[in-house]
Motif scaffolding. Sequence first.
Motif, mmCIF file in Angstrom:
data_model
loop_
_atom_site.group_PDB
_atom_site.id
_atom_site.type_symbol
_atom_site.label_atom_id
_atom_site.label_comp_id
_atom_site.label_asym_id
_atom_site.label_seq_id
_atom_site.Cartn_x
_atom_site.Cartn_y
_atom_site.Cartn_z
ATOM 1 N N ALA A 188 35.802 47.458 47.276
ATOM 2 C CA ALA A 188 35.553 47.010 46.091
ATOM 3 C C ALA A 188 34.610 46.351 46.290
ATOM 4 O O ALA A 188 34.568 45.509 45.267
ATOM 5 N N GLU A 189 34.492 45.487 47.641
ATOM 6 C CA GLU A 189 33.409 44.333 47.387
ATOM 7 C C GLU A 189 32.292 45.291 47.199
ATOM 8 O O GLU A 189 31.550 44.967 46.933
ATOM 9 N N ILE A 190 32.245 46.848 48.203
ATOM 10 C CA ILE A 190 30.956 46.789 48.168
ATOM 11 C C ILE A 190 30.610 47.317 46.124
ATOM 12 O O ILE A 190 29.238 47.484 45.929
ATOM 13 N N ALA A 191 31.597 47.689 45.970
ATOM 14 C CA ALA A 191 31.858 48.277 44.027
ATOM 15 C C ALA A 191 30.713 46.675 43.585
ATOM 16 O O ALA A 191 30.097 47.307 42.513
ATOM 17 N N LYS A 192 32.122 45.798 43.864
ATOM 18 C CA LYS A 192 31.312 44.701 43.241
ATOM 19 C C LYS A 192 29.860 44.346 42.942
ATOM 20 O O LYS A 192 29.513 43.525 42.361
ATOM 21 N N THR A 193 29.387 44.381 44.494
ATOM 22 C CA THR A 193 28.248 43.623 44.859
ATOM 23 C C THR A 193 27.004 44.740 44.278
ATOM 24 O O THR A 193 26.207 44.768 43.699
ATOM 25 N N VAL A 194 27.845 46.026 44.576
ATOM 26 C CA VAL A 194 26.901 47.200 42.993
ATOM 27 C C VAL A 194 26.806 46.863 42.140
ATOM 28 O O VAL A 194 25.601 46.492 40.699
ATOM 29 N N ALA A 195 27.710 46.569 41.399
ATOM 30 C CA ALA A 195 28.079 46.398 39.733
ATOM 31 C C ALA A 195 27.212 45.083 39.371
ATOM 32 O O ALA A 195 26.530 45.087 38.352
ATOM 33 N N GLU A 196 27.200 44.015 40.439
ATOM 34 C CA GLU A 196 27.107 43.052 39.954
ATOM 35 C C GLU A 196 25.132 42.847 39.412
ATOM 36 O O GLU A 196 24.257 42.205 39.771
ATOM 37 N N LYS A 197 24.952 43.831 40.548
ATOM 38 C CA LYS A 197 23.109 44.389 40.295
ATOM 39 C C LYS A 197 22.925 44.837 39.350
ATOM 40 O O LYS A 197 21.219 44.699 38.797
ATOM 41 N N GLY A 198 23.922 45.046 38.262
ATOM 42 C CA GLY A 198 23.568 46.410 37.557
ATOM 43 C C GLY A 198 23.193 47.509 37.259
ATOM 44 O O GLY A 198 22.888 48.820 36.622
ATOM 45 N N VAL A 199 23.828 47.798 38.736
ATOM 46 C CA VAL A 199 23.182 49.299 39.113
ATOM 47 C C VAL A 199 25.263 50.465 39.532
ATOM 48 O O VAL A 199 26.015 50.179 39.991
ATOM 49 N N SER A 200 24.089 51.502 38.596
ATOM 50 C CA SER A 200 25.398 52.237 38.297
ATOM 51 C C SER A 200 25.775 53.533 39.563
ATOM 52 O O SER A 200 25.265 53.536 40.340
ATOM 53 N N ILE A 201 27.340 53.625 40.064
ATOM 54 C CA ILE A 201 27.351 54.515 41.240
ATOM 55 C C ILE A 201 27.823 55.952 39.789
ATOM 56 O O ILE A 201 28.576 55.763 39.720
ATOM 57 N N LEU A 202 26.954 57.010 40.246
ATOM 58 C CA LEU A 202 27.145 57.783 40.368
ATOM 59 C C LEU A 202 28.220 58.918 40.843
ATOM 60 O O LEU A 202 28.081 60.234 40.042
ATOM 61 N N ALA A 203 28.238 58.805 41.930
ATOM 62 C CA ALA A 203 29.059 59.695 43.129
ATOM 63 C C ALA A 203 28.910 58.625 44.193
ATOM 64 O O ALA A 203 28.365 57.895 44.805
ATOM 65 N N VAL A 204 30.501 58.754 44.957
ATOM 66 C CA VAL A 204 30.616 58.864 46.127
ATOM 67 C C VAL A 204 31.624 59.275 46.653
ATOM 68 O O VAL A 204 32.389 60.341 46.497
ATOM 69 N N SER A 205 31.593 59.081 48.237
ATOM 70 C CA SER A 205 32.055 59.216 49.484
ATOM 71 C C SER A 205 32.516 58.291 50.111
ATOM 72 O O SER A 205 31.677 57.592 50.829
ATOM 73 N N ALA A 206 34.028 58.290 50.635
ATOM 74 C CA ALA A 206 34.592 57.214 51.872
ATOM 75 C C ALA A 206 35.325 58.648 52.897
ATOM 76 O O ALA A 206 36.007 59.016 52.152
ATOM 77 N N TRP A 207 35.550 57.591 53.952
ATOM 78 C CA TRP A 207 36.439 58.019 55.039
ATOM 79 C C TRP A 207 36.695 57.291 56.075
ATOM 80 O O TRP A 207 35.442 56.673 55.717
ATOM 81 N N VAL A 208 37.640 57.166 56.844
ATOM 82 C CA VAL A 208 37.678 56.368 57.815
ATOM 83 C C VAL A 208 37.267 57.006 59.379
ATOM 84 O O VAL A 208 37.875 58.322 59.416
ATOM 85 N N GLU A 209 36.437 56.791 60.733
ATOM 86 C CA GLU A 209 35.878 57.359 61.312
ATOM 87 C C GLU A 209 36.962 56.366 62.778
ATOM 88 O O GLU A 209 36.016 55.252 62.796
ATOM 89 N N GLY A 210 37.650 56.257 63.186
ATOM 90 C CA GLY A 210 38.569 55.221 64.198
ATOM 91 C C GLY A 210 39.305 53.804 63.904
ATOM 92 O O GLY A 210 39.384 54.889 62.899
ATOM 93 N N GLN A 211 38.198 53.129 63.536
ATOM 94 C CA GLN A 211 38.226 52.162 63.435
ATOM 95 C C GLN A 211 37.691 51.990 61.930
ATOM 96 O O GLN A 211 37.561 50.023 61.069
ATOM 97 N N ASN A 212 36.349 52.362 62.026
ATOM 98 C CA ASN A 212 34.971 51.615 60.643
ATOM 99 C C ASN A 212 35.126 52.626 59.551
ATOM 100 O O ASN A 212 35.545 53.986 59.356
ATOM 101 N N GLY A 213 35.601 52.142 58.127
ATOM 102 C CA GLY A 213 35.045 53.202 56.724
ATOM 103 C C GLY A 213 33.583 53.592 57.215
ATOM 104 O O GLY A 213 32.848 52.639 57.045
#
Length: 136
Positions: free
Chosen positions: A22-47
């Motif tokens: 949500a924070e990543i998406a907000k930061t990008v949106a506030e710059k007027g940049v559109s996200i065209l595709a996204v992939s996200a997963w968890v590796e150990g303790q990291n996203g």
Amino acid sequence: MLKAILSKEIVIKRLNEIGVLAEIAKTVAEKGVSILAVSAWVEGQNGVFRLMVDDALRAAEALRGKKLDVRENTVVVVDVPHTPGMLKLLTEKLRDANIDLHHLYASAASDQAKCTVVFSSSDNQKAVVLLNQAAH
């Protein structure tokens, strides 16, 4: 039929906590940049978050401003008709050319005529040439 180009994806790896995307998406949106595709997963303790955006430079700058560890990787972006069998066609062409996929994600809406496939491979340049030749 196929149109492939080299482009940049943004990769962010950080401690996995509720609301990170949500924070990543907000930061990008506030710059007027559109996200065209996204992939996200968890590796150990990291996203791990991979973003294909319409302005990688501005998005990366904004995310670095939030003290996020941002990498930009070269990827192949392919616009394909949104019809059954297109992923099969694309991956068979890569397989037959002995191109190994490192990662792949896609974005499509059911009512759209095209979808976008994003991938990284053992030979991105060769993949672009191969897929664009397949278009003719």
